[in-house]
Structures are given as C-alpha cells and as structure tokens.
Write a protein that holds these residues in place. Structure first.
Motif, PDB file in Angstrom:
ATOM      1  N   MET A  98       0.841  -1.201   0.000  1.00  0.00           N
ATOM      2  CA  MET A  98       0.000   0.000   0.000  1.00  0.00           C
ATOM      3  C   MET A  98       0.873   1.248   0.000  1.00  0.00           C
ATOM      4  O   MET A  98       2.018   1.224   0.431  1.00  0.00           O
ATOM      5  N   HIS A  99       0.314   2.359  -0.431  1.00  0.00           N
ATOM      6  CA  HIS A  99       1.082   3.588  -0.556  1.00  0.00           C
ATOM      7  C   HIS A  99       0.905   4.512   0.634  1.00  0.00           C
ATOM      8  O   HIS A  99       1.628   5.485   0.770  1.00  0.00           O
ATOM      9  N   GLY A 100       0.000   4.256   1.491  1.00  0.00           N
ATOM     10  CA  GLY A 100      -0.207   5.144   2.622  1.00  0.00           C
ATOM     11  C   GLY A 100      -1.475   4.757   3.352  1.00  0.00           C
ATOM     12  O   GLY A 100      -2.208   3.877   2.942  1.00  0.00           O
ATOM     13  N   PRO A 101      -1.805   5.408   4.456  1.00  0.00           N
ATOM     14  CA  PRO A 101      -2.990   5.066   5.223  1.00  0.00           C
ATOM     15  C   PRO A 101      -4.253   5.425   4.473  1.00  0.00           C
ATOM     16  O   PRO A 101      -4.279   6.355   3.671  1.00  0.00           O
ATOM     17  N   ALA A 102      -5.311   4.679   4.747  1.00  0.00           N
ATOM     18  CA  ALA A 102      -6.595   4.918   4.083  1.00  0.00           C
ATOM     19  C   ALA A 102      -7.399   6.001   4.765  1.00  0.00           C
ATOM     20  O   ALA A 102      -8.440   6.395   4.288  1.00  0.00           O
ATOM     21  N   GLU A 103      -6.904   6.533   5.905  1.00  0.00           N
ATOM     22  CA  GLU A 103      -7.619   7.578   6.620  1.00  0.00           C
ATOM     23  C   GLU A 103      -7.782   8.799   5.727  1.00  0.00           C
ATOM     24  O   GLU A 103      -6.845   9.234   5.056  1.00  0.00           O
TER      25      GLU A 103
ATOM     26  N   ARG B 102     -12.241   8.607 -10.812  1.00  0.00           N
ATOM     27  CA  ARG B 102     -10.927   8.723 -10.180  1.00  0.00           C
ATOM     28  C   ARG B 102     -10.240  10.020 -10.567  1.00  0.00           C
ATOM     29  O   ARG B 102      -9.541  10.654  -9.777  1.00  0.00           O
ATOM     30  N   VAL B 103     -10.425  10.428 -11.814  1.00  0.00           N
ATOM     31  CA  VAL B 103      -9.809  11.675 -12.280  1.00  0.00           C
ATOM     32  C   VAL B 103     -10.395  12.867 -11.528  1.00  0.00           C
ATOM     33  O   VAL B 103      -9.668  13.787 -11.125  1.00  0.00           O
ATOM     34  N   MET B 104     -11.707  12.851 -11.295  1.00  0.00           N
ATOM     35  CA  MET B 104     -12.328  13.933 -10.538  1.00  0.00           C
ATOM     36  C   MET B 104     -11.843  13.935  -9.091  1.00  0.00           C
ATOM     37  O   MET B 104     -11.637  15.004  -8.485  1.00  0.00           O
ATOM     38  N   GLN B 105     -11.624  12.765  -8.497  1.00  0.00           N
ATOM     39  CA  GLN B 105     -11.082  12.705  -7.144  1.00  0.00           C
ATOM     40  C   GLN B 105      -9.729  13.408  -7.075  1.00  0.00           C
ATOM     41  O   GLN B 105      -9.468  14.201  -6.163  1.00  0.00           O
ATOM     42  N   VAL B 106      -8.876  13.107  -8.032  1.00  0.00           N
ATOM     43  CA  VAL B 106      -7.542  13.717  -8.045  1.00  0.00           C
ATOM     44  C   VAL B 106      -7.649  15.225  -8.236  1.00  0.00           C
ATOM     45  O   VAL B 106      -6.982  16.004  -7.545  1.00  0.00           O
ATOM     46  N   LEU B 107      -8.496  15.672  -9.177  1.00  0.00           N
ATOM     47  CA  LEU B 107      -8.670  17.102  -9.401  1.00  0.00           C
ATOM     48  C   LEU B 107      -9.188  17.788  -8.143  1.00  0.00           C
ATOM     49  O   LEU B 107      -8.732  18.889  -7.789  1.00  0.00           O
ATOM     50  N   ALA B 108     -10.121  17.158  -7.444  1.00  0.00           N
ATOM     51  CA  ALA B 108     -10.671  17.765  -6.223  1.00  0.00           C
ATOM     52  C   ALA B 108      -9.588  17.956  -5.168  1.00  0.00           C
ATOM     53  O   ALA B 108      -9.539  18.996  -4.493  1.00  0.00           O
TER      54      ALA B 108
ATOM     55  N   ARG C  96      -5.665   8.856  -0.467  1.00  0.00           N
ATOM     56  CA  ARG C  96      -6.985   9.461  -0.429  1.00  0.00           C
ATOM     57  C   ARG C  96      -7.865   9.088  -1.617  1.00  0.00           C
ATOM     58  O   ARG C  96      -9.089   9.221  -1.548  1.00  0.00           O
ATOM     59  N   CYS C  97      -7.262   8.643  -2.707  1.00  0.00           N
ATOM     60  CA  CYS C  97      -8.058   8.269  -3.880  1.00  0.00           C
ATOM     61  C   CYS C  97      -8.212   6.764  -4.042  1.00  0.00           C
ATOM     62  O   CYS C  97      -9.202   6.294  -4.604  1.00  0.00           O
ATOM     63  N   TRP C  98      -7.238   5.983  -3.580  1.00  0.00           N
ATOM     64  CA  TRP C  98      -7.302   4.524  -3.725  1.00  0.00           C
ATOM     65  C   TRP C  98      -7.409   3.810  -2.373  1.00  0.00           C
ATOM     66  O   TRP C  98      -7.802   2.656  -2.320  1.00  0.00           O
TER      67      TRP C  98
ATOM     68  N   VAL D 219      -6.534  -0.107  -1.414  1.00  0.00           N
ATOM     69  CA  VAL D 219      -6.400  -0.898  -2.636  1.00  0.00           C
ATOM     70  C   VAL D 219      -5.017  -0.653  -3.236  1.00  0.00           C
ATOM     71  O   VAL D 219      -4.641   0.489  -3.518  1.00  0.00           O
ATOM     72  N   PHE D 220      -4.249  -1.710  -3.417  1.00  0.00           N
ATOM     73  CA  PHE D 220      -2.915  -1.544  -3.984  1.00  0.00           C
ATOM     74  C   PHE D 220      -3.004  -1.360  -5.500  1.00  0.00           C
ATOM     75  O   PHE D 220      -3.623  -2.154  -6.199  1.00  0.00           O
ATOM     76  N   VAL D 221      -2.394  -0.287  -5.973  1.00  0.00           N
ATOM     77  CA  VAL D 221      -2.319  -0.047  -7.416  1.00  0.00           C
ATOM     78  C   VAL D 221      -0.906   0.404  -7.747  1.00  0.00           C
ATOM     79  O   VAL D 221      -0.155   0.847  -6.889  1.00  0.00           O
ATOM     80  N   GLY D 222      -0.550   0.285  -9.006  1.00  0.00           N
ATOM     81  CA  GLY D 222       0.768   0.703  -9.456  1.00  0.00           C
ATOM     82  C   GLY D 222       0.801   2.182  -9.798  1.00  0.00           C
ATOM     83  O   GLY D 222      -0.219   2.870  -9.851  1.00  0.00           O
ATOM     84  N   ASP D 223       2.007   2.691 -10.024  1.00  0.00           N
ATOM     85  CA  ASP D 223       2.186   4.098 -10.365  1.00  0.00           C
ATOM     86  C   ASP D 223       1.431   4.483 -11.637  1.00  0.00           C
ATOM     87  O   ASP D 223       1.033   5.636 -11.805  1.00  0.00           O
TER      88      ASP D 223
END
Length: 518
Positions: free
Chosen positions: A1-6, A46-52, A70-72, A75-79
């Motif tokens: 994972m890349h960071g906490p889900a909080e 997902r794109v709107m989440q990032v823009l927000a 904060r967006c994923w 859930v583990f995802v790649g770069d």
C-alpha cells in the motif's frame, strides 16, 4: 500500500460536494463535469477525485502518497494508475480551456499552477496541511528548500513566485490548437510553445510540450518532408535537464524516430517509454499506429480504442476510431464514430478520408462516390485530386477493364506530387483491384525500383530528392488490401522491405498470416 486509508475521498463524498469555481473554471464533483471557456467535459470518477484534491490544495503540492491514500485507500495499485489519472486531469483542463494546469514536482507530487494560483500555496490553510499532509510552497521554504529537487527546481520556483508562470496559459492554448487537427492549428501550437520557452526558459513542462508537439506534427506530415529531429531533440533535452523523466520529452524522442525498416529497434524504445509512462496518451497513440504499420491491425485497433474516450475533443484521436472499428469488423460503430466526427469537425480531411475508405471497404462504393460528389462537408482539395478520386470510384463500380486501365494510369500519374497522393493511390488501386499497378507502386515507394516515381519533389540544384522518412505501410494491411495480401508477390515484398524479418525476430504474426494459419 502507498499510505494510510484515513481521509479516503470516496465517490459518495464527491457526490455530496457542491459545485465550485476554480480560476474561472466551473467544477461539479457530483456530475464530474468541468466547464470552461472552451467547453465542457465529463471526467472519470478517479480523475475527478484527483482534481478535487489538487483544488483543495490551492496551489500547494499534493504528494503522490497522499493521492494514493486518499483516492485509492487500501487498494494496492501501481504508479501507472496515478499517472493515468493525472493525465486525465490535464486533458480535462485542456479540453475546457483552463488557464491553469497540473505541474509535476519531480519525485514529490503535483500542484496546480497558472491563472488564479501563482504563489497561492503560501496562503494555504495550515489546518488543511495538517489534515491532508499536503506540501505547500511555504512548507518547502521552511524546510530550507531541501525538498525541492535540485537547484534548477528552486530557481524556477523563485522566478515565478511573484506571479503565475507565463508559460502555463500558452501551453494550454497550444494544446487546444493541436486538438483541431488542422495544419493551421499545428503551426499555431508550435508558435505558442516557442513563445512559452522564450518567456519561461527553465519550464520543463513547456520544453516537453514543445518537443512532443513538433514530434506529433512531423509524425504524420503528408506534405514535403520535414526534418524536425534536431528541434525535437533540443527541446526534449532541455525538458529533461529541468525535470529528469519528463514524460512528454521521453515520448517525443521515440515518436520522432522514423521506423520504416527499423521497426524492431523503435518498438523496443516504445516498450521502454511506456514502461516508465504507461498512461501517456500520445506515446500510446503513436505506438498503436506503429502496430498497424507492421500488420498487427487488430492489436492496433484495440489499443487505440482504449485511448479514444480519454479525449473526446481531440480530432486526431477520434477520427482514428473510425478505422479501428472498421478493422475490427464493427461497421455500425464505425459509422457512428464517422458521423460524430463529421458533426464535430466538418471539412477536416482525415475525417473525410476515413469515412471514404470505410464506405469502400464495406461494399458501399456508391455511397463513397456520393460523398466525393457532395461539396458540403468536403475538405478543400485540388480539382485534379477530386477527379482522380471520382474516376477511380466510377471505374471500380463499373468493372469495365478499359475504364479501370484509364483510371489506373491517372492514379499512377498523380503519385509524384506528395505522400498523401501515394496513400490515396494505394487505396484506389486496391479498390479497383489493379494488382499489377499496386505492386509497381509498392516497388517504387518502398524500394525505389521500377518505372514509377512516387512522392518525389525534386528541383534542379537540390543536393538530393526528399525521401519519405517514414514511408507509411499501414495501407497495405487494411481490409481493402485483401486481394493484394493473397497475391504471392506480397510476401516477397514483405521480405524485401524487412517486415518478414521483423515478424520473425519479434515472434509475432501479422493479421493476414494469422488468418491463413487459422
């Protein structure tokens, strides 16, 4: 994972957010619609989440870890997932004509720069930083600048601290100009980016966009040969100097390399660039075109159709969808894509010709002829070109050997003028099933053999006759070329131009050979 889900920003939270305006651009998180001076578009969730999140930062840097968390969430995802989302934000802002853009802060994260931002990060709410872990410009300075990557990055920030970077709106305008798909739009885009790098000579994004734009313009030029390699290389190297790993610069360097006769080496370069930047729209688009050039039309079409929804206002992406559906046997979808493109970009030559070849390749030559005869919607063409098109269609419909022979001579007489005439000639000769003539044209165009002179524009006193650096091969593998592909001379041609060796070394089969083996 890349960071906490909080602090995960969910789609339900997006739906509850009210509409807001950001530097003149209206953003509605609930419907995911972004509206600006150039129009509106709908973003992926997902794109709107990032823009927000970038909007919340008000010009501060949002780290990659925060975006992942904060967006994923868990859930583990790649770069590549984040890269693709950032690319989606950039395309959306460009589509609506926003005066601001997303800037990459190397090895750290992203921020919004341009109109309405400037040094806005210095006024960011400290509570916002504490809640989200966002990294504002004030935080960077408080840390002694240690988080800025290298002296070049610090110098760039210092130079733009007093106001917005003058390159940012120029980049946005250049991207908008390129979407029109016209020669005028291309010239305008290059001129705007030349201006951007003059006004902001340390701006990696401007240099990267300049390299990419020149490479894209040169990639499919149908007029006289343009040698833009030195300009692409210079702009790309400047971008990489200020932003190592700049995606646009790396994409431009591979797009600019001619791959006729050098398919395997260039494809390996594409593999390396796409491994580093899997979401880069134009690197993927150019790679898809190359797959078609080596006869892997099904792969090419499927790959490109995944790109089409990413930018519905880019004519260069959308007209290619017509071919993709045709190559996949999806005639209804191809017709629908052609109608949409006609409605959005009337008189645009690539759209007009894509529909013309679709009609011919699906047994509707009578409708294709009607399109030629209808002035409304027809791009500006020399009368001689219209006559060549008309006569070839009439001959193909009649099946009269004398008419076909006369039209064949007329087509071959036209191929000295330009690469566009050569491409049209391949399609028209295949339509009329003039196989001897089409093989003679192939010998001339690809191997410079035989009596036909193809696409040469030489004047006395020139040291050489301009060559076609790329020498298109895609038209050999369309459904119109079935008769040519079945002819024994076709495989001999493939050996002579080096494609047979490419297939062997790459370990792949082109579609026409796969169909035979099946």
């Amino acid at each position: 994972m890349h960071g906490p889900a909080e602090g995960l920003l969910t789609t339900h939270q997006l739906a509850a957010r009210p509409e807001f305006t950001l530097a003149g651009v209206r953003i509605d998180p609930a419907t995911r619609v972004v509206s600006g001076p150039a129009g509106s578009c709908q973003l992926e969730p997902r794109v709107m989440q990032v823009l927000a999140l970038l909007a919340d930062a008000r010009g501060g840097v949002v780290t990659r870890d925060v975006l992942f968390a904060r967006c994923w969430g868990s859930v583990f995802v790649g770069d590549d997932s984040l890269n693709r989302a950032i690319a989606g934000v950039r395309r959306g802002l460009s589509a609506v004509g926003a005066g601001f853009a997303v800037e990459t802060v190397p090895r750290t994260g992203y921020r919004l720069v341009g109109e309405g931002f400037g040094a806005a990060g210095e006024q960011a709410d400290p509570a916002l930083d504490a809640q989200t872990g966002l990294l504002s410009r004030r935080n960077l300075i408080a840390g002694g600048g240690s988080l800025l990557v290298g002296a070049a990055g610090l110098a760039w920030w210092a130079g733009t601290r007093a106001g917005r970077d003058p390159a940012t709106p120029l980049i946005a305008k250049a991207q908008q100009a390129m979407r029109a798909g016209t020669a005028e739009g291309q010239r305008t885009a290059v001129a705007l980016l030349d201006q951007a790098v003059r006004q902001s000579p340390r701006n990696a994004a401007a240099w990267g966009q300049l390299a990419l734009t020149v490479a894209r313009v040169d990639e499919h030029v149908f007029a006289n040969t343009v040698t833009s390699g030195p300009k692409v290389d210079e702009a790309a190297q400047r971008a990489l100097q200020f932003d190592p790993g700049n995606a646009d610069a790396e994409a431009a360097l591979v797009i600019a390399v001619p791959y006729y006769g050098n398919w395997l080496a260039v494809e390996k370069q594409f593999d390396r660039v796409l491994a580093r930047h899997p979401g880069h729209l134009y690197a993927n688009d150019s790679h898809s075109f190359m797959l078609g050039a080596v006869g892997r039309m099904t792969e090419s079409a499927r790959s490109r159709l995944q790109l089409s929804p990413d930018d519905p206002y880019d004519s260069q992406l959308q007209y290619k969808a017509i071919y993709c559906h045709w190559f996949l046997g999806q005639v209804t979808q191809a017709d629908q894509a052609a109608q949409r493109a006609f409605d959005m970009w009337p008189r645009l030559a690539p759209v007009w010709f894509a529909r013309l070849w679709l009609l011919n390749g699906t047994g509707r030559t009578d409708r294709a002829l009607d399109q030629i005869e209808t002035e409304q919607g027809r791009p500006k063409m020399p009368p001689a070109m219209i006559a060549v098109l008309r006569n070839a269609h009439l001959a193909a419909m009649s099946g009269d050997p004398a008419a076909i022979a006369a039209s064949t001579r007329q087509v071959l007489a036209s191929v000295r003028t330009s690469v566009a005439a050569v491409v049209n000639a391949f399609m028209l000769l295949q339509l009329m099933k003039s196989l001897d003539a089409v093989f003679a044209l192939a010998e001339a165009y690809y191997l410079e053999r035989g009596p036909v002179l193809a696409a040469l524009n030489w004047r006395p006193g020139q040291p050489f006759a301009p060559d076609q650096r790329r020498r298109k091969t895609n038209m050999l593998f369309t459904p119109l070329g079935k008769e040519m592909q079945r002819d024994p001379r076709f495989l001999a041609l493939m050996r002579d131009i080096g494609l047979a060796d490419y297939w062997k070394r790459r370990g792949v089969l082109p579609d026409f050979l796969r169909e035979r083996s099946a």
